[in-house]
Design a protein around this motif. Structure first.
Motif: not given
Length: 247
Positions: A133-158
């Motif tokens: 999560a830290t590597e892709v910049g999502l360390e602060d989004a770990l507890p959030r549901k993936a459906g709540e993420l922005s389009h860009g954040q979903k790309q980083w999660l994938e």
């Protein structure tokens, strides 16, 4: 192979009389960022389909790694296991699950039915999830549901989910599409950093995004390599101007 991770040699494939790939040959290094551009129908998607085992060519070779393994003898699952990951244009994440849960599911682990039933994440697994999560910049989004993420954040999660499989080659399809300017800049930095330790091949239409990547560019046309080199080099090529840039 000598410093080559992936070598495509003399590959051709025809669909219903249409030659989608025509004697395609080029190579990717083990820690290289490469952009592949070309007009619609140039063969970009078919190239990725061949490398990942979805499409079998009519002729040619696709060779992997120092041991010169033929990818054409492997299934899609075997190709994924040896270290080739593919990210499609539309992000495919589990939207009802949290970012943490998505990453836990993506971790490398025994995949037999009994092993899956008995598997539980260990502290080391959760450390790995945090690192991804830290590597892709999502360390602060770990507890959030993936459906709540922005389009860009979903790309980083994938991308992080693919990284969980420890790939040696990442094939990334149009990562900048639909992103905000800030997301595009973050994605550029992410891909450049990832290519320091693995091969990253980006298929992209957005020339400004390709310019930001500052990498070697391969131009495909009618299923073959039309030009190769820096973006300035290929975009000054008269043939590229004629068939792709249109000016």
């Amino acid at each position: 192979m000598n410093g080559t991770l992936l070598e495509v040699s003399g590959v051709s494939v025809t669909f219903d009389g249409f030659r989608a790939i025509n004697n395609l040959s080029f190579a990717i290094g083990p820690a290289e960022l490469r952009a592949i551009i070309g007009p619609n129908g140039a063969g970009k998607t078919t190239f990725m389909d061949i490398v990942t085992g979805k499409t079998r060519p009519d002729e040619g070779k696709v060779v992997w790694g120092d041991m010169a393994q033929s990818l054409l003898r492997m299934s899609e699952a075997q190709i994924a296991r040896i270290g080739i990951g593919r990210k499609f244009q539309r992000p495919t994440v589990f939207e009802d699950q949290t970012v943490t849960e998505n990453l836990v599911m993506a971790l490398r682990a025994p995949r037999s039915p009994f092993a899956v039933l008995g598997w539980r994440a260990k502290p080391a697994d959760m450390d790995r999830v945090q690192a991804l999560a830290t590597e892709v910049g999502l360390e602060d989004a770990l507890p959030r549901k993936a459906g709540e993420l922005s389009h860009g954040q979903k790309q980083w999660l994938e991308i992080a989910m693919l990284l969980a499989q420890e790939p040696k080659l990442l094939l990334v399809d149009e990562p900048a599409a639909g992103m905000t300017l800030a997301e595009r800049e973050h994605t550029t930095r992410l891909l450049v950093d990832l290519a320091k330790t693995r091969a990253v091949v980006v298929v992209e239409h957005d020339m400004e995004f390709v310019r930001r990547l500052d990498c070697r560019v391969t131009v495909l046309h009618e299923g073959a390599v039309l030009a190769e080199g820096s973006l300035d080099h290929v975009t000054s090529n008269p043939h590229v101007i004629e068939v792709y840039l249109g000016r």
